[in-house]
Design an enzyme around this catalytic site. Structure first.
Site, mmCIF file in Angstrom:
data_model
loop_
_atom_site.group_PDB
_atom_site.id
_atom_site.type_symbol
_atom_site.label_atom_id
_atom_site.label_comp_id
_atom_site.label_asym_id
_atom_site.label_seq_id
_atom_site.Cartn_x
_atom_site.Cartn_y
_atom_site.Cartn_z
ATOM 1 N N SER A 44 54.184 20.897 25.977
ATOM 2 C CA SER A 44 54.551 22.234 25.512
ATOM 3 C C SER A 44 54.197 23.210 26.629
ATOM 4 C CB SER A 44 53.816 22.539 24.206
ATOM 5 O OG SER A 44 54.309 23.715 23.612
ATOM 6 N N HIS B 59 58.598 21.184 24.089
ATOM 7 C CA HIS B 59 58.858 22.366 23.273
ATOM 8 C C HIS B 59 59.534 23.404 24.155
ATOM 9 C CE1 HIS B 59 55.111 21.274 20.649
ATOM 10 N NE2 HIS B 59 56.141 20.470 20.437
ATOM 11 N N ASP C 274 50.878 19.407 17.854
ATOM 12 C CA ASP C 274 51.949 18.419 17.924
ATOM 13 C C ASP C 274 51.585 17.317 18.922
ATOM 14 O OD1 ASP C 274 54.386 17.344 17.201
ATOM 15 O OD2 ASP C 274 55.527 18.528 18.650
#
Length: 193
Positions: free
Chosen positions: A18, A45, A138
């Protein structure tokens, strides 16, 4: 721990990241040996708004055939696959991809957990999964699923991460076999067969 002591067979390399992960990938990808004998799947992401040029940018950093996944693409060794924005990326038992636009998980779509869990069902102990920089939870559940399936899990050393929360969270939940700084990741991946 010496990286050579953990080098082993790999059927699929998963990389999730991310915020702050692109910086690592831009350093890591050019240093990977050409023609890796396994596919690499990136789940990052990113925003779902504009037409993405991320795939083109990544292709300038890698010698692998690089592209954004399309529904029903068949997974092949030597390829670098990028999960498309705004879809969960699933791995099917016939080693193809499917895209899913169901609700976000951990505020994310694509969700790293979704792809990691899906891949664990298909590739089991043949998976090596790497979790990079990021600012949410996540990836941790996916890493745990991969570990349960006999795969190997790695987190970026939080001290080297622009956003240390994601790898640190995975470490504190016992989802990680190894913690590597970016240069150690390069050595480890280049020794996978």
């Amino acid at each position: 721990m010496e990286e050579n002591s953990v080098s082993q067979h790999c059927e699929l390399l998963l990389i999730g990241g991310s915020a702050g992960s692109l910086e690592v990938l831009f350093k890591l990808l050019p240093q990977l040996r050409p023609a890796l004998p396994f596919p690499v799947i990136l789940v990052l992401h990113r925003r779902n708004s504009a037409e993405s040029s991320l795939s083109e940018l990544l292709s300038t950093k890698s010698t692998a055939v690089t592209g954004e996944v399309e529904d029903k693409d068949v997974i092949a060794p030597g390829h670098l696959y990028l999960a498309p924005a705004d879809y969960h990326l699933l791995i099917e038992k016939d080693h193809s991809f499917s895209l899913d636009d169901s609700e976000k998980i951990n505020f994310s779509r694509p969700s790293i957990d979704v792809t990691f869990e899906s891949a664990a069902e298909v590739y089991g102990p043949g998976i090596v999964a790497l979790l990079l920089s990021g600012a949410n939870e996540d990836g941790t559940h996916g890493l745990l699923t991969i570990k349960e399936a006999g795969g190997r899990t790695i987190a970026q050393d939080p001290e080297s991460a622009q956003m240390p929360f994601m790898p640190h969270y995975a470490m504190t939940h016992h989802a990680v076999d190894h913690v590597f700084a970016p240069q150690q990741m390069v050595h480890f991946i280049n020794n996978l067969a």
